[in-house]
Design a protein around this motif. Sequence first.
Motif, PDB file in Angstrom:
ATOM      1  N   GLY A  30      83.536  11.205  11.958  1.00 46.28           N
ATOM      2  CA  GLY A  30      84.374  12.409  11.599  1.00 46.28           C
ATOM      3  C   GLY A  30      84.768  12.915  12.881  1.00 46.28           C
ATOM      4  N   THR A  31      84.094  12.762  14.082  1.00 43.71           N
ATOM      5  CA  THR A  31      84.528  13.266  15.424  1.00 43.71           C
ATOM      6  C   THR A  31      85.842  12.522  15.734  1.00 43.71           C
ATOM      7  OG1 THR A  31      82.242  13.687  15.724  1.00 43.71           O
ATOM      8  CG2 THR A  31      83.660  13.614  17.590  1.00 43.71           C
ATOM      9  N   VAL A  32      85.822  11.317  15.591  1.00 43.82           N
ATOM     10  CA  VAL A  32      87.107  10.526  16.182  1.00 43.82           C
ATOM     11  C   VAL A  32      88.098   9.936  15.549  1.00 43.82           C
ATOM     12  CG1 VAL A  32      85.352   9.738  18.126  1.00 43.82           C
ATOM     13  CG2 VAL A  32      85.764   8.381  16.034  1.00 43.82           C
ATOM     14  N   GLU A  33      88.103  10.315  14.134  1.00 45.51           N
ATOM     15  CA  GLU A  33      88.796   9.673  13.167  1.00 45.51           C
ATOM     16  C   GLU A  33      90.387  10.085  13.292  1.00 45.51           C
ATOM     17  OE1 GLU A  33      87.536  11.019   9.209  1.00 45.51           O
ATOM     18  OE2 GLU A  33      88.010  13.190   9.687  1.00 45.51           O
ATOM     19  N   GLN A  34      90.581  11.299  14.108  1.00 45.70           N
ATOM     20  CA  GLN A  34      92.323  11.366  14.273  1.00 45.70           C
ATOM     21  C   GLN A  34      92.775  10.435  15.171  1.00 45.70           C
ATOM     22  OE1 GLN A  34      94.046  13.607  12.703  1.00 45.70           O
ATOM     23  NE2 GLN A  34      92.500  13.799  11.383  1.00 45.70           N
ATOM     24  N   LEU A  35      91.982   9.728  15.893  1.00 48.36           N
ATOM     25  CA  LEU A  35      92.534   8.638  16.913  1.00 48.36           C
ATOM     26  C   LEU A  35      93.014   7.493  15.953  1.00 48.36           C
ATOM     27  CD1 LEU A  35      90.178   8.565  19.789  1.00 48.36           C
ATOM     28  CD2 LEU A  35      92.423   9.238  19.825  1.00 48.36           C
ATOM     29  N   VAL A  36      92.429   7.412  14.611  1.00 45.75           N
ATOM     30  CA  VAL A  36      92.993   6.160  13.924  1.00 45.75           C
ATOM     31  C   VAL A  36      94.564   6.282  13.578  1.00 45.75           C
ATOM     32  CG1 VAL A  36      92.600   5.437  11.591  1.00 45.75           C
ATOM     33  CG2 VAL A  36      90.473   5.870  12.878  1.00 45.75           C
ATOM     34  N   GLY A 145     101.811   4.698  20.522  1.00 45.51           N
ATOM     35  CA  GLY A 145     100.739   5.081  19.972  1.00 45.51           C
ATOM     36  C   GLY A 145      99.397   5.794  20.794  1.00 45.51           C
ATOM     37  N   ILE A 146      99.827   5.183  22.275  1.00 48.08           N
ATOM     38  CA  ILE A 146      98.874   6.194  23.404  1.00 48.08           C
ATOM     39  C   ILE A 146      99.559   7.111  23.537  1.00 48.08           C
ATOM     40  CG2 ILE A 146      98.077   5.621  25.784  1.00 48.08           C
ATOM     41  CD1 ILE A 146      98.328   2.541  25.542  1.00 48.08           C
ATOM     42  N   LYS A 147     100.684   7.392  23.705  1.00 44.97           N
ATOM     43  CA  LYS A 147     101.352   8.844  23.944  1.00 44.97           C
ATOM     44  C   LYS A 147     100.669   9.691  22.747  1.00 44.97           C
ATOM     45  CE  LYS A 147     105.542  10.730  25.132  1.00 44.97           C
ATOM     46  NZ  LYS A 147     105.970  11.902  24.183  1.00 44.97           N
ATOM     47  N   GLY A 148     100.778   9.440  21.598  1.00 44.65           N
ATOM     48  CA  GLY A 148     100.487  10.262  20.361  1.00 44.65           C
ATOM     49  C   GLY A 148      98.878  10.609  20.656  1.00 44.65           C
ATOM     50  N   GLY A 149      98.092   9.473  20.750  1.00 43.12           N
ATOM     51  CA  GLY A 149      96.641   9.677  20.974  1.00 43.12           C
ATOM     52  C   GLY A 149      96.426  10.650  22.016  1.00 43.12           C
ATOM     53  N   VAL A 150      96.985  10.452  23.313  1.00 40.51           N
ATOM     54  CA  VAL A 150      96.613  11.359  24.429  1.00 40.51           C
ATOM     55  C   VAL A 150      97.182  12.974  24.045  1.00 40.51           C
ATOM     56  CG1 VAL A 150      97.329  12.038  26.760  1.00 40.51           C
ATOM     57  CG2 VAL A 150      96.645   9.513  25.947  1.00 40.51           C
ATOM     58  N   GLU A 151      98.473  12.920  23.581  1.00 36.63           N
ATOM     59  CA  GLU A 151      99.010  14.205  23.533  1.00 36.63           C
ATOM     60  C   GLU A 151      98.651  15.150  22.252  1.00 36.63           C
ATOM     61  OE1 GLU A 151     103.082  13.249  26.102  1.00 36.63           O
ATOM     62  OE2 GLU A 151     103.444  13.972  23.650  1.00 36.63           O
ATOM     63  N   GLN A 152      98.211  14.331  21.237  1.00 36.51           N
ATOM     64  CA  GLN A 152      97.906  15.047  20.042  1.00 36.51           C
ATOM     65  C   GLN A 152      96.555  15.174  19.619  1.00 36.51           C
ATOM     66  OE1 GLN A 152     100.507  13.878  16.622  1.00 36.51           O
ATOM     67  NE2 GLN A 152     102.017  13.184  18.027  1.00 36.51           N
ATOM     68  N   VAL A 153      95.656  14.288  20.296  1.00 37.00           N
ATOM     69  CA  VAL A 153      94.289  14.328  19.871  1.00 37.00           C
ATOM     70  C   VAL A 153      93.276  14.562  21.101  1.00 37.00           C
ATOM     71  CG1 VAL A 153      92.397  12.846  18.815  1.00 37.00           C
ATOM     72  CG2 VAL A 153      94.764  12.894  18.046  1.00 37.00           C
ATOM     73  N   LEU A 155      94.096  15.237  24.353  1.00 35.85           N
ATOM     74  CA  LEU A 155      94.217  16.414  25.457  1.00 35.85           C
ATOM     75  C   LEU A 155      93.882  17.548  24.668  1.00 35.85           C
ATOM     76  CD1 LEU A 155      97.692  15.700  27.310  1.00 35.85           C
ATOM     77  CD2 LEU A 155      95.454  16.511  28.246  1.00 35.85           C
ATOM     78  N   PRO A 156      94.341  17.929  23.503  1.00 36.97           N
ATOM     79  CA  PRO A 156      93.785  19.322  22.793  1.00 36.97           C
ATOM     80  C   PRO A 156      92.254  19.240  23.014  1.00 36.97           C
ATOM     81  CG  PRO A 156      95.487  18.170  21.493  1.00 36.97           C
ATOM     82  CD  PRO A 156      95.259  17.256  22.452  1.00 36.97           C
ATOM     83  N   ALA A 157      91.498  18.412  22.562  1.00 38.98           N
ATOM     84  CA  ALA A 157      90.034  18.364  22.719  1.00 38.98           C
ATOM     85  C   ALA A 157      89.427  18.553  24.178  1.00 38.98           C
ATOM     86  CB  ALA A 157      89.351  17.125  22.168  1.00 38.98           C
ATOM     87  N   ALA A 158      90.224  18.073  25.104  1.00 36.48           N
ATOM     88  CA  ALA A 158      89.920  18.077  26.406  1.00 36.48           C
ATOM     89  C   ALA A 158      90.099  19.608  26.987  1.00 36.48           C
ATOM     90  CB  ALA A 158      90.430  17.165  27.360  1.00 36.48           C
ATOM     91  N   GLN A 159      91.544  20.211  26.697  1.00 35.31           N
ATOM     92  CA  GLN A 159      91.705  21.309  27.039  1.00 35.31           C
ATOM     93  C   GLN A 159      90.576  22.400  26.239  1.00 35.31           C
ATOM     94  OE1 GLN A 159      94.277  22.389  29.194  1.00 35.31           O
ATOM     95  NE2 GLN A 159      92.886  24.113  29.018  1.00 35.31           N
ATOM     96  N   GLN A 160      90.391  22.233  25.136  1.00 34.04           N
ATOM     97  CA  GLN A 160      89.328  23.018  24.352  1.00 34.04           C
ATOM     98  C   GLN A 160      88.207  23.164  25.343  1.00 34.04           C
ATOM     99  OE1 GLN A 160      88.151  21.942  20.519  1.00 34.04           O
ATOM    100  NE2 GLN A 160      87.015  24.144  19.922  1.00 34.04           N
ATOM    101  N   LEU A 161      87.556  22.136  25.562  1.00 34.11           N
ATOM    102  CA  LEU A 161      86.447  22.022  26.466  1.00 34.11           C
ATOM    103  C   LEU A 161      86.491  22.791  27.762  1.00 34.11           C
ATOM    104  CD1 LEU A 161      83.628  21.096  27.462  1.00 34.11           C
ATOM    105  CD2 LEU A 161      84.693  18.842  27.982  1.00 34.11           C
ATOM    106  N   VAL A 162      87.691  22.479  28.453  1.00 33.14           N
ATOM    107  CA  VAL A 162      87.932  23.295  29.720  1.00 33.14           C
ATOM    108  C   VAL A 162      88.136  24.711  29.369  1.00 33.14           C
ATOM    109  CG1 VAL A 162      89.638  23.440  31.643  1.00 33.14           C
ATOM    110  CG2 VAL A 162      89.085  21.114  30.937  1.00 33.14           C
ATOM    111  N   ASP A 163      88.779  25.127  28.259  1.00 30.35           N
ATOM    112  CA  ASP A 163      88.780  26.491  27.998  1.00 30.35           C
ATOM    113  C   ASP A 163      87.250  27.280  27.681  1.00 30.35           C
ATOM    114  OD1 ASP A 163      91.578  26.308  28.174  1.00 30.35           O
ATOM    115  OD2 ASP A 163      91.944  26.198  26.113  1.00 30.35           O
TER     116      ASP A 163
END
Length: 473
Positions: A30-36, A145-153, A155-163
Amino acid sequence: MAETAAQNRVDLSTISPSIPLGPLDGRYKGTVEQLVNHLSEAALNRERTAVEVEWFLHLSDHSVLPGSAPLDDTVKAQLRDLVESFDSGSIAELAEIERVTVHDVKAIEYFIKRRLPGLGLSEVGELVHFGCTSEDINNLSYALGIKGGVEQVWLPAAQQLVDGIVALADATGEIPMLSRTHGQPATPTTLGKELAVTAHRLGRQLRRIRNTEYLGKINGATGTYAAHYASAPDVDWQHVARTFVENLGLTWNPLTTQIESHDWQAELYADIARFNRILHNFCTDVWSYISIGYFAQVPVAGATGSSTMPHKVNPIRFENAEANLEISNSLLDTLGATLVSSRWQRDLTDSSSQRNIGVAFGHSLLAISNATRGLSALDVASEALAHDLDTNWEVLGEAIQMVMRAEAVAGTEGMDEPYERLKELTRGQRVDQARMQEFVSSLGLSAEARNRLMHLTPSTYTGIAARLVEHVK
């Protein structure tokens, strides 16, 4: 007896639906499924289909080959629908084709060609995969695929943590805290300033990751366009390749062997691994602050901290993050080291390695999620912070000796050997408020300097720490 019992057990590998072998597809799904959607085998095949379709359309739209011509918008939409409607049926059909071809990219080619007669495109079917080696399709598909995974999944999670760290830093910017250099009491800071340091470090890495160049190529079996010019010598194939790659949203790599060199991947993985390592440092620091009582953890209703000690609220989110960051980095480091090397013009080590990209990102994403959740459950124990400062007056030794130095420069007599005198007073021993102020009174400082030091406490000896938090807001 034990062997007989094992033989009588249900074979878990035969249960349907199938049981995941790893935790990312099981416990933590449930935590990582968006990377699929970006970094799974199915996502790779969807991107391969997209690249093959877009290459077909690119060649047609520009009438690159004699006999090819632009297609009408309806047919284009039907071809692109192969990508838009890519589903479980598509996955099953591709698996069926690959059982015959024993080649994943060739299966994609046949998968598309099966649809062409129904679209009235039988006569131009050989435009599919024209001039391509498998790596022409794969390198572009992985990049997308990598670009989509980084930019859409990711990075947003990492930015939320930093915020979240920035928000906590802002809220605690003026809360004084005893520093510990080498684990020993040192010049006080503020809790918010220390959190801001981490936010600033992580933010720099995110900016690097956002600026990643995702490279791609489509230049044939050894990067020479040999087959292209043999079949259509009058075409500017470099222009065709460049415009195609750039239209995909990637950066064109003009010089490669059979494979795109993957240097950009190694650079990206190094940046993400560095982000992971900084986050790991943050997790161990927070864990330590929890252990000495600077942070309290908000209990979760119904949760169990220990199976035998009911009082415990364990820092499990930060411990889980540590473990997953280490697993992620072991994979990222291996990928970065492996992918930049290929024997002569081609070997297949990259093919096997790249199948683990999603796993590397998954463990990082899981760690980020746990750190974010752990951060949201922290309460600042202001009384513990204040008590620690009040029992370490010796940390003012630095301030006193620096004031003495300044006084000496200004001409005040009796300010000799300030460091040595403070060392004798404070090193390896506790000094309370009364003893410290008695010492200050005996120094013969100017009235202004004496007054300044007499009003200084460990809690107020924080410099401009609170103001420094502004750098991350």
